[in-house]
Design a protein around this motif. Structure first.
Motif, PDB file in Angstrom:
ATOM      1  N   UNK A  67       0.864  -1.172  -0.188  1.00  0.00           N
ATOM      2  CA  UNK A  67       0.021   0.047   0.022  1.00  0.00           C
ATOM      3  C   UNK A  67       0.982   1.277   0.130  1.00  0.00           C
ATOM      4  N   UNK A  68       0.437   2.383  -0.702  1.00  0.00           N
ATOM      5  CA  UNK A  68       1.369   3.495  -1.028  1.00  0.00           C
ATOM      6  C   UNK A  68       0.511   4.708  -0.871  1.00  0.00           C
ATOM      7  N   UNK A  69       1.122   5.737  -0.563  1.00  0.00           N
ATOM      8  CA  UNK A  69       0.748   7.118  -0.624  1.00  0.00           C
ATOM      9  C   UNK A  69       1.657   8.105  -1.667  1.00  0.00           C
ATOM     10  N   UNK A  70       1.184   8.694  -2.502  1.00  0.00           N
ATOM     11  CA  UNK A  70       2.054   9.527  -3.251  1.00  0.00           C
ATOM     12  C   UNK A  70       1.519  10.765  -3.518  1.00  0.00           C
ATOM     13  N   UNK A  71       2.468  11.904  -3.320  1.00  0.00           N
ATOM     14  CA  UNK A  71       1.965  13.427  -3.473  1.00  0.00           C
ATOM     15  C   UNK A  71       1.994  13.454  -4.949  1.00  0.00           C
ATOM     16  N   UNK A  72       1.473  14.666  -5.332  1.00  0.00           N
ATOM     17  CA  UNK A  72       1.111  15.288  -6.657  1.00  0.00           C
ATOM     18  C   UNK A  72       2.423  15.457  -7.499  1.00  0.00           C
ATOM     19  N   UNK A  73       3.390  15.354  -6.779  1.00  0.00           N
ATOM     20  CA  UNK A  73       4.695  15.678  -7.662  1.00  0.00           C
ATOM     21  C   UNK A  73       5.406  14.253  -7.821  1.00  0.00           C
ATOM     22  N   UNK A  79       5.300   3.675   1.945  1.00  0.00           N
ATOM     23  CA  UNK A  79       4.712   2.630   1.436  1.00  0.00           C
ATOM     24  C   UNK A  79       5.053   1.554   2.426  1.00  0.00           C
ATOM     25  N   UNK A  80       3.911   0.479   2.575  1.00  0.00           N
ATOM     26  CA  UNK A  80       4.124  -0.510   3.491  1.00  0.00           C
ATOM     27  C   UNK A  80       4.928  -1.649   2.758  1.00  0.00           C
ATOM     28  N   UNK A  81       5.607  -2.492   3.365  1.00  0.00           N
ATOM     29  CA  UNK A  81       6.101  -3.688   2.830  1.00  0.00           C
ATOM     30  C   UNK A  81       4.995  -4.713   2.394  1.00  0.00           C
ATOM     31  N   UNK A  82       5.521  -5.654   1.670  1.00  0.00           N
ATOM     32  CA  UNK A  82       4.613  -6.648   1.081  1.00  0.00           C
ATOM     33  C   UNK A  82       3.835  -7.494   2.071  1.00  0.00           C
ATOM     34  N   UNK A  88      -1.360   3.917   7.887  1.00  0.00           N
ATOM     35  CA  UNK A  88      -0.717   4.978   8.200  1.00  0.00           C
ATOM     36  C   UNK A  88      -1.332   6.335   7.730  1.00  0.00           C
ATOM     37  N   UNK A  89      -0.891   7.530   8.369  1.00  0.00           N
ATOM     38  CA  UNK A  89      -1.408   8.764   8.070  1.00  0.00           C
ATOM     39  C   UNK A  89      -0.465   9.422   7.327  1.00  0.00           C
ATOM     40  N   UNK A  90      -1.065  10.163   6.441  1.00  0.00           N
ATOM     41  CA  UNK A  90      -0.130  10.983   5.651  1.00  0.00           C
ATOM     42  C   UNK A  90      -0.849  12.525   5.705  1.00  0.00           C
ATOM     43  N   UNK A  91       0.159  13.413   5.792  1.00  0.00           N
ATOM     44  CA  UNK A  91      -0.481  14.969   5.440  1.00  0.00           C
ATOM     45  C   UNK A  91      -0.665  15.364   3.978  1.00  0.00           C
ATOM     46  N   UNK A  92      -1.745  15.843   4.033  1.00  0.00           N
ATOM     47  CA  UNK A  92      -2.155  16.238   2.563  1.00  0.00           C
ATOM     48  C   UNK A  92      -2.025  17.821   2.694  1.00  0.00           C
ATOM     49  N   UNK A  93      -1.245  18.428   1.681  1.00  0.00           N
ATOM     50  CA  UNK A  93      -1.113  19.852   1.598  1.00  0.00           C
ATOM     51  C   UNK A  93      -1.611  20.326   0.349  1.00  0.00           C
ATOM     52  N   UNK A  94      -2.696  21.165   0.869  1.00  0.00           N
ATOM     53  CA  UNK A  94      -3.332  22.009  -0.470  1.00  0.00           C
ATOM     54  C   UNK A  94      -2.470  22.855  -1.166  1.00  0.00           C
TER      55      UNK A  94
END
Length: 138
Positions: A67-73, A79-82, A88-94
């Motif tokens: 599972x993965x979280x990626x920003x707009x850039x 990323x969790x391992x397999x 997991x929490x990630x910050x979203x920056x408007x």
């Protein structure tokens, strides 16, 4: 095209992508595809991925996970391992969304005549910009 419509027609800032990639294709493509989706849509991509063996009998399919979280850039935020389960929490920056879209103005360059309807707010902004440019009303 669905991701493009979510971004450019419906104005999404965050895309949620559930999946269960096979081991071979997951290892080869998963991270690259999710990073590409974030870059091409200029959205955050949060992709949950089923991991490990699905069943004890039958085809005994095993999924890649990661599972993965990626920003707009395209930067991988987490990323969790397999084999790892969890949340997991990630910050979203408007501000990062705005900055990315200003530096790479895909919305203004999109061929709405080819790829579908233009969002009403974009039509309005284009009209206002045209009026400001030549002093006329449309």
């Amino acid at each position: 095209e669905l991701i493009q419509r979510l971004r450019f027609t419906h104005g999404c800032d965050i895309l949620l992508v559930p999946s269960a990639f096979a081991m071979k294709t997951g290892e080869a493509h998963w991270s690259t595809i999710m990073r590409g989706r974030a870059i091409e849509s200029q959205c955050y991509v949060v992709a949950s991925a089923q991991a490990g063996q699905h069943n004890e009998d039958g085809n005994k399919r095993t999924s890649w996970g990661h599972s993965i979280a990626v920003d707009p850039w395209g930067k991988v935020l987490h990323e969790l391992d397999g084999n790892e389960e969890g949340v997991r929490a990630v910050e979203i920056s408007h501000e990062l969304i705005k900055k990315t879209r200003l530096e790479m103005p895909l919305e203004d360059q999109r061929r709405y005549d080819v790829y579908g309807p233009c969002p009403e707010d974009l039509k309005r902004r284009r009209c206002e910009a045209s009026e400001a440019k030549d002093g006329s009303k449309m």
